[in-house]
Enzyme design. Structure first.
Site, PDB file in Angstrom:
ATOM      1  N   GLU A 172      45.921  43.654  33.460  1.00  0.00           N
ATOM      2  CA  GLU A 172      45.039  44.012  32.339  1.00  0.00           C
ATOM      3  C   GLU A 172      45.551  45.251  31.581  1.00  0.00           C
ATOM      4  OE1 GLU A 172      41.206  43.869  34.498  1.00  0.00           O
ATOM      5  OE2 GLU A 172      40.820  42.014  33.438  1.00  0.00           O
ATOM      6  N   HIS A 414      30.310  33.289  39.234  1.00  0.00           N
ATOM      7  CA  HIS A 414      30.540  33.747  40.608  1.00  0.00           C
ATOM      8  C   HIS A 414      31.439  34.968  40.566  1.00  0.00           C
ATOM      9  CE1 HIS A 414      29.990  29.464  42.542  1.00  0.00           C
ATOM     10  NE2 HIS A 414      28.835  30.003  42.167  1.00  0.00           N
ATOM     11  N   GLU A 484      40.499  37.776  36.573  1.00  0.00           N
ATOM     12  CA  GLU A 484      41.287  38.613  37.504  1.00  0.00           C
ATOM     13  C   GLU A 484      42.014  37.817  38.590  1.00  0.00           C
ATOM     14  OE1 GLU A 484      37.763  39.446  37.431  1.00  0.00           O
ATOM     15  OE2 GLU A 484      38.075  40.598  35.616  1.00  0.00           O
ATOM     16  N   GLU A 508      37.178  42.159  26.173  1.00  0.00           N
ATOM     17  CA  GLU A 508      36.162  43.047  26.746  1.00  0.00           C
ATOM     18  C   GLU A 508      36.618  44.511  26.772  1.00  0.00           C
ATOM     19  OE1 GLU A 508      36.080  40.795  30.375  1.00  0.00           O
ATOM     20  OE2 GLU A 508      37.058  42.374  31.519  1.00  0.00           O
TER      21      GLU A 508
END
Ligand code: NOJ
Ligand code: CA
Length: 716
Positions: A172, A414, A484, A508
């Site tokens: 990221e 989840h 991720e 984000e």
């Protein structure tokens, strides 16, 4: 159409000492040479026409307690074949894919290691090469503990490269653009907005690594079919410009545990003098296995909205109560005092369902619906979530009824918080719960440090977990969007229920960090997206985070509004979120019309112009429809995008709706200024569109009706 021709050059004849052989790509432009040095070391080299691209480079693996597979080799057998077939993906940028390559399989024997043998298989395509190591079952070679992979990519010079720090946990990062000799991956240690990082050192970068030579060749080094093996990062020798594979280790320092017969993933080198060829390449997909889902008809590309951006901008919370110490098995969730900001309420979810139904959006994602968010991140805690217990204000049965009545699909969330042992225990129960309540898609998440403790996000154990989750989901007919995870390597050909992954820095980050620079989205398609679609979450219409929180003065989305629209084309994904809040879309129904209209599955795609780090213009035809869309984006510099519409069929007149940056638009000073216009176009039209700094343009095209014919013809 399949043509397979096998020539056995030296069956059962042992050639020791030096040896060399060259093959050409089907179009003759690339050549790949394999050779064996006088020490019996396997090496390979690759050229583009007469230009060397990879100079002779060593190969092989080191394994525990046994001699390595790097030297002392003799040729046992050579097989060469040509393969040409066309296959049909379940979804994609195109509706059929040609898989055309020449294969060279070298079987090597090591006389000094009890005649142990292994294979190196090369596949040479028109736009690059792949190779892998194969270990057939044989006496004395059953269990293999890989301690090091010694695959080298000896480059011809100090190329410019787009890189992110080698990191066993996260991708990221924003990209850096430097020469190889100027890479300093230590800077990753200061990227505090990424919570979990393990950076091996200053000379390590991640793949896909995108490079450009001074004489204009585009080279991309990556891997395909990452299965039962750790991800490959790259070590740079800054003096010789040799890249070497660096695998992600396990907690006791080994890299991979294999059992013969077995093979490694493919190591890939994409190569062209045109940047657009890299974007259009299907080589990574072609190196993956065909679809293993017998009837994939339940897998459907889709757009979705959701209770999500609210949490990232801070107007709502994932957690129900403002306390920071709960225990999954002991807390009485009904007795907690609600904080009044919880996003995942039945009422708010119904608003999103209504909005989706009214706008032809297929799905609604709701995050923070299940108990445990009070202390979910950063505590290295194992039992955070059970994935089946809703908070008291989320009525899962009522939501199922309401969504079904409106024809909207719900998307489950989840977040594992990287307590993966816990998720593995719950997964079947959680998937059954989903099916019971009508969910057929899950967004999973892996924030935090991995449990089993000591494992990394990109190590073999986790690589196996991500795939296990996708396969299990397939059994339940569930589509997956993993956040991720390890970066994808084309496995969606085999498991098309893996619709998308994050595995890179998404939109984000613009909500709560220094954000993504305007060039970010012009680099991702040359790097992360080569392995598979990304859930980037485009479609933000309110750029300034001070709208929500006066403290966030410097935080904003680093694009114009129309660039957010263009991302639906330039960031290919069969799963696209319209990520902003309902009120921001309701305030601009004219611009939102593009998101309503844009397709998510395609018959064909044409990369019209591109330069990594600078710009991308792409056109696509919607699957099974007479609708075309064009997206153009630029970095921090304004530019004139050019799109020739010669992909349109002859003779028909079309109406194009152009969503463009207004003359005064600028990502920094005036990001929300746009214009919408309609005009007539045809096959001979060449659009010239001005993009603002950090800007973009989105265009939809469909056959003109009688009333449209009053519109003016397009004039540049
Ligand atoms: C990180 C994911 O990328 C994001 O989309 C999600 O909202 C949070 N984790 C919480 O799960
Ligand atoms: Ca993320």
């Amino acid at each position: 159409m399949l043509r397979k021709l096998s020539i056995m050059l030296a069956a059962l004849l042992l050639i020791s000492g030096s040896y060399a052989q060259t093959i050409k790509s089907p179009d003759g432009r690339l050549s790949l040479s394999f050779s064996l040095s006088s020490e019996g070391e396997p090496t390979y080299a690759l050229s583009f026409g007469s230009k060397p691209v990879i100079l002779p480079s060593k190969m092989g693996l080191e394994i525990k307690n046994k001699p390595p597979f790097t030297n002392g080799c003799a040729i046992k057998q050579i097989d060469s074949a040509i393969f040409n077939e066309t296959w049909i993906p379940v979804w994609g940028e195109v509706n059929q894919i040609n898989n055309h390559y020449r294969e060279l399989a070298i079987t090597l024997q090591q006389p000094a290691v009890a005649n142990r043998w292994f294979r190196i298989v090369f596949r040479l395509f028109n736009d690059g090469a792949g190779f892998r190591y194969e270990f057939p079952e044989q006496p004395g070679l059953q269990y293999i503990t890989v301690t090091n992979e010694r695959t080298c990519f000896q480059l011809t010079g100090d190329h410019m490269t787009f890189w992110i720090p080698g990191d066993y946990e996260s991708q990221e990062y924003t990209y850096n653009h430097t020469r190889l000799s100027d890479v300093d991956a230590e800077i990753g240690k200061k990227v505090y907005e990424i919570g979990t990082r393990t950076i091996p050192g200053s000379d390590y970068v991640q793949s896909p690594l995108m490079m450009k030579t001074d004489d204009g060749l585009y080279i991309n080094i990556f891997e395909a079919t990452l299965v039962n093996y750790p991800a490959m990062h790259l070590h740079i020798d800054k003096k010789t410009f040799c890249l070497e594979s660096q695998l992600v280790p396990d907690p006791i320092g080994n890299m991979a545990y294999l059992q013969a017969s077995c093979n490694t993933p493919w190591r890939t080198i994409l190569l062209s003098d045109k940047a657009t060829d890299i974007l259009a390449s299907k080589t990574i997909l072609n190196l993956n296995e065909p679809c293993k889902i017998a009837d994939p008809s339940w897998i459907k590309p889709m757009k979705f909205v959701g209770i999500w951006w609210d949490m990232h901008v801070g107007t709502k919370s994932w957690n129900y109560a403002d306390i920071n110490n709960v225990k999954l098995d002991e807390t009485d969730w009904n007795k907690l005092t609600p904080n009044g900001r919880h996003g995942a309420t039945t009422e708010y979810t119904k608003k999103y369902i209504d909005f989706a139904a009214a706008n032809g959006i297929d799905g609604v994602l709701v995050e923070g619906w299940n108990v445990g968010w009070e202390d979910w991140a950063g505590n290295y805690k194992e039992n955070v979530f059970d994935f089946v217990t809703p908070y008291p204000d989320f009525d899962v049965a009522e939501i199922q009824r309401y969504a079904a009545a409106k024809g909207v699909k719900m998307i489950m969330h989840h977040e594992t918080s990287s307590a993966v042992t816990n998720y593995e225990r719950w997964m079947d129960t959680a998937f059954r719960f989903m099916k019971h309540y009508g969910y057929n898609a899950v967004k999973s998440g892996y924030v935090g440090r991995i449990i089993p403790r000591g494992e990394n996000h990109d190590g073999q154990w986790m690589v196996n977990h991500y795939l296990r989750a996708v396969k299990k989901a397939a059994k339940y007919k569930i589509m997956v969007d993993a956040h991720e995870p390890v970066r994808p390597t084309g496995l969606h050909r085999t498991w098309p229920n893996l619709l998308a992954c994050e595995a890179a820095r998404g939109n984000e980050f613009n909500a709560w960090s220094r954000g993504n620079p305007p060039e970010h989205e012009t680099i991702l398609p040359f790097t992360r997206l080569l392995g598979g679609p990304m859930d980037y979450t485009p479609g933000i219409f309110r750029m300034k985070m001070s709208t929500y929180d006066p403290q966030k003065k410097d935080m904003m989305v680093h694009t114009t509004l129309t660039k957010q629209l263009a991302l639906y084309l330039t960031m290919y994904s069969p799963l696209q979120m319209a990520a902003d809040l309902i009120q921001n879309y309701e305030a601009r129904p004219d611009a939102f019309q593009f998101i309503r209209d844009v397709a998510v599955d395609w018959d064909n795609s044409w990369y019209l112009e591109a330069e990594p780090g600078d710009y991308i213009t792409v056109a696509r035809k919607a699957k099974g429809k007479d609708e075309w869309f064009v997206g153009a984006i630029t970095d921090e510099n304004g530019r004139m995008a050019t799109a020739s519409l010669n992909f349109l069929p002859e003779k028909t007149k079309y109406v194009a709706t152009l969503y463009t940056d207004a003359p005064d638009a600028d990502w920094k000073t005036n990001p929300e200024s746009y214009t919408i216009s309609k005009c007539l176009v045809d096959k001979n039209t060449v659009l010239k569109i001005k993009l603002a700094p950090g800007g973009g343009a989105a265009i939809s095209i469909r056959p003109a009706t009688e009333t449209d014919k009053k519109l003016k013809r397009y004039k540049p």
